[in-house]
Design a protein around this motif. Structure first.
Motif, mmCIF file in Angstrom:
data_model
loop_
_atom_site.group_PDB
_atom_site.id
_atom_site.type_symbol
_atom_site.label_atom_id
_atom_site.label_comp_id
_atom_site.label_asym_id
_atom_site.label_seq_id
_atom_site.Cartn_x
_atom_site.Cartn_y
_atom_site.Cartn_z
ATOM 1 N N GLY A 47 40.513 43.132 35.177
ATOM 2 C CA GLY A 47 40.186 44.233 34.879
ATOM 3 C C GLY A 47 39.002 44.950 34.615
ATOM 4 O O GLY A 47 38.011 45.673 34.078
ATOM 5 N N LEU A 48 39.942 45.433 32.430
ATOM 6 C CA LEU A 48 38.979 45.366 31.610
ATOM 7 C C LEU A 48 37.474 44.772 31.436
ATOM 8 O O LEU A 48 36.648 45.140 31.418
ATOM 9 C CB LEU A 48 39.865 45.775 31.003
ATOM 10 C CG LEU A 48 39.231 45.621 29.292
ATOM 11 C CD1 LEU A 48 38.852 47.243 28.758
ATOM 12 C CD2 LEU A 48 40.031 45.679 28.148
ATOM 13 N N SER A 49 37.858 43.237 32.154
ATOM 14 C CA SER A 49 36.606 42.681 31.851
ATOM 15 C C SER A 49 35.013 42.860 32.271
ATOM 16 O O SER A 49 34.654 42.542 32.845
ATOM 17 C CB SER A 49 36.980 41.019 32.315
ATOM 18 O OG SER A 49 38.242 40.296 31.193
ATOM 19 N N SER A 50 35.994 43.073 33.822
ATOM 20 C CA SER A 50 34.713 43.549 34.907
ATOM 21 C C SER A 50 34.691 44.932 34.908
ATOM 22 O O SER A 50 33.194 45.370 34.708
ATOM 23 C CB SER A 50 35.511 44.011 36.317
ATOM 24 O OG SER A 50 35.605 42.909 37.284
ATOM 25 N N ALA A 51 35.068 46.392 33.851
ATOM 26 C CA ALA A 51 34.982 46.877 33.367
ATOM 27 C C ALA A 51 33.167 47.029 32.408
ATOM 28 O O ALA A 51 33.205 47.731 32.319
ATOM 29 C CB ALA A 51 35.894 47.708 32.899
ATOM 30 N N ILE A 52 33.994 46.315 31.325
ATOM 31 C CA ILE A 52 33.612 46.072 30.241
ATOM 32 C C ILE A 52 31.970 45.671 30.867
ATOM 33 O O ILE A 52 30.611 45.223 30.579
ATOM 34 C CB ILE A 52 33.792 44.324 29.123
ATOM 35 C CG1 ILE A 52 34.578 45.457 28.661
ATOM 36 C CG2 ILE A 52 32.498 44.411 28.632
ATOM 37 C CD1 ILE A 52 35.316 44.635 27.751
ATOM 38 N N ARG A 53 31.337 44.787 31.525
ATOM 39 C CA ARG A 53 30.700 43.910 32.507
ATOM 40 C C ARG A 53 29.967 44.686 33.202
ATOM 41 O O ARG A 53 28.452 44.288 33.443
ATOM 42 C CB ARG A 53 31.093 42.855 33.811
ATOM 43 C CG ARG A 53 31.217 41.289 32.694
ATOM 44 C CD ARG A 53 31.803 40.371 33.379
ATOM 45 N NE ARG A 53 33.054 39.653 32.643
ATOM 46 C CZ ARG A 53 32.332 38.322 31.737
ATOM 47 N NH1 ARG A 53 31.080 38.430 31.956
ATOM 48 N NH2 ARG A 53 33.256 37.958 31.544
ATOM 49 N N GLY B 193 25.073 51.023 26.167
ATOM 50 C CA GLY B 193 25.626 51.878 25.824
ATOM 51 C C GLY B 193 26.424 52.665 26.405
ATOM 52 O O GLY B 193 26.591 53.334 25.578
ATOM 53 N N GLY B 194 27.188 52.417 27.580
ATOM 54 C CA GLY B 194 27.554 53.152 27.970
ATOM 55 C C GLY B 194 29.259 53.318 27.307
ATOM 56 O O GLY B 194 29.628 52.847 26.187
ATOM 57 N N ARG B 195 29.979 53.739 27.850
ATOM 58 C CA ARG B 195 31.579 53.984 27.392
ATOM 59 C C ARG B 195 32.356 53.394 28.172
ATOM 60 O O ARG B 195 31.723 53.912 29.728
ATOM 61 C CB ARG B 195 31.431 55.306 27.207
ATOM 62 C CG ARG B 195 33.332 56.194 26.162
ATOM 63 C CD ARG B 195 32.458 57.485 26.273
ATOM 64 N NE ARG B 195 32.781 57.355 25.386
ATOM 65 C CZ ARG B 195 32.461 59.006 24.272
ATOM 66 N NH1 ARG B 195 33.664 59.504 25.170
ATOM 67 N NH2 ARG B 195 31.160 59.361 23.586
ATOM 68 N N VAL B 196 33.928 53.018 27.996
ATOM 69 C CA VAL B 196 34.214 52.101 28.584
ATOM 70 C C VAL B 196 36.184 53.463 29.023
ATOM 71 O O VAL B 196 35.874 52.970 27.804
ATOM 72 C CB VAL B 196 34.729 51.145 28.963
ATOM 73 C CG1 VAL B 196 35.552 49.901 29.491
ATOM 74 C CG2 VAL B 196 33.300 49.702 29.451
ATOM 75 N N SER C 90 32.488 40.020 23.657
ATOM 76 C CA SER C 90 31.365 40.235 22.669
ATOM 77 C C SER C 90 29.941 40.973 23.558
ATOM 78 O O SER C 90 29.470 41.615 22.682
ATOM 79 C CB SER C 90 30.855 38.405 22.858
ATOM 80 O OG SER C 90 30.536 37.948 24.201
ATOM 81 N N LEU C 91 30.406 41.231 24.421
ATOM 82 C CA LEU C 91 29.274 41.574 26.001
ATOM 83 C C LEU C 91 29.514 42.969 24.888
ATOM 84 O O LEU C 91 28.403 44.329 25.074
ATOM 85 C CB LEU C 91 30.277 41.517 27.144
ATOM 86 C CG LEU C 91 29.610 40.608 27.502
ATOM 87 C CD1 LEU C 91 29.475 41.072 28.957
ATOM 88 C CD2 LEU C 91 28.397 39.987 27.444
ATOM 89 N N ALA C 92 30.844 43.902 24.574
ATOM 90 C CA ALA C 92 30.926 44.971 23.895
ATOM 91 C C ALA C 92 30.492 45.382 22.462
ATOM 92 O O ALA C 92 29.295 46.408 22.859
ATOM 93 C CB ALA C 92 32.407 45.180 23.969
#
Length: 340
Positions: free
Chosen positions: A239-245, A250-253, A269-271
């Motif tokens: 779920g955290l992986s999906s949230a990052i993707r 410039g967004g916030r998770v 790396s995406l973050a």
């Protein structure tokens, strides 16, 4: 009472004599939380491990039947919600508005400290008067049972920053995720996309304000969302992986789902390359007062999150249903078995 992994019992426990600053509550409803399920299934919630039998429950509402002897808190006959936290001795080192971060903070129904802090899943409970928050007229005790988890959702949305007019993604639509959808709607989010593995949680999320839903297995659709604000509430590294993707550059998770202890395999790396802000969100502070006010004025509509209600004598059945995320939302225990 949880005695260990797989060992949950309904039994008689003596009511302790209240101190001068404690009131006696007759508990009406209690919501089964994910941490309650973990203590039942695993004998631990994260790093909080059961070392002695413990009464579960922190999402409770009821009526004061004996007010605190020192005159503090609500009078007898007042219906109240409960703020289950007690800041630790280190609270003075932290900003006054963030006592949830203080070392040694205790929580009802938590094994984080030893001796453990008993919860309030009982017909009567002795609690400090400072924990009690009067429930306004017009708010039913059944709906008020959601005040504690709704406060968690409001705390998460507060951590998201400016939400009004922005797009939001909620990964994990269990009770906390669904209530987060409602909190985002109240905050003015223009689009709210909810994600889950199962149809029932997505149905609840739509009822609470989601404008779009996605199955958790559709990773491409989640990534294409590019939401300004993302709330991760699944408590799972996938779920955290999906949230990052699914976050826009410039967004916030906001991470409200409590992942297991230890390292987690997520695409950090995406973050970095998208300059994402990853923000933790833990329990809540004064958001409980906001939740009560929002229920009273109608700006927070959350009753659809409740899917099941059981008398406390059927607590084992209630926990089994709450464990099944495919068929349940928030499951309530009713402690006055004559009430409906």
């Amino acid at each position: 009472m949880a005695h260990g992994a797989g060992d949950l019992r309904v039994e008689q426990v003596a009511l302790p004599a209240p101190r001068r600053d404690e009131a006696i509550l007759e508990i009406a409803y209690g919501g089964v939380c994910g941490s309650d399920l973990h203590y039942w299934m695993h004998g631990a919630a994260g790093e909080s491990i059961l070392r002695e039998p413990m009464v579960l429950g922190h999402e409770v509402v009821g009526t004061v039947v004996q007010a605190a002897a020192d005159g503090t808190g609500p009078a007898a006959g007042t219906t109240v919600a409960v703020h289950p936290a007690t800041p630790g001795d280190g609270a003075a080192k932290y900003p006054r508005e963030r006592p949830n971060l203080s070392p040694g903070c205790t929580y009802l129904g938590s094994a984080a400290q030893f001796p453990h802090t008993n919860g309030a899943f009982s017909r009567y409970s002795v609690l400090p008067s400072r924990m009690l928050r009067p429930i306004p007229p017009g708010v039913s005790l059944r709906t008020a049972a959601l005040i504690e988890p709704a406060s968690v959702a409001l705390h998460a949305v507060a951590g998201a920053g400016e939400v009004n007019g922005r797009s939001a993604l909620v990964v994990g639509s269990g009770p906390i995720g669904a209530l987060t959808v409602a909190a985002l709607k109240r905050a003015g989010a223009a689009e709210i996309t909810a994600v889950d593995m199962f149809d029932k949680p997505l149905e609840i999320a739509r009822a609470l304000g989601a404008t779009r839903t996605i199955q958790a297995t559709d990773v491409d659709a989640i990534a294409a969302t590019e939401a300004d604000v993302v709330v991760e509430s699944s408590g799972n590294y996938r779920g955290l992986s999906s949230a990052i993707r699914g976050a826009a550059r410039g967004g916030r998770v906001v991470m409200v789902g409590l992942l297991p202890t230890g390292d987690q395999p997520v695409p950090i790396s995406l973050a970095i390359t998208r300059e994402l802000e990853l923000v933790g969100s833990f329990r809540f502070n004064n958001e409980i007062d906001e939740a009560i006010s929002a229920l009273a004025d109608g700006s927070l509509q959350i009753s659809s999150a409740i899917t099941h209600e059981f008398p406390v004598s059927q607590a084992l059945a209630a926990f089994a249903v709450a464990k099944d995320a495919a068929t349940s939302g928030k499951v309530l225990l009713r402690f006055d078995e004559a009430a409906h």
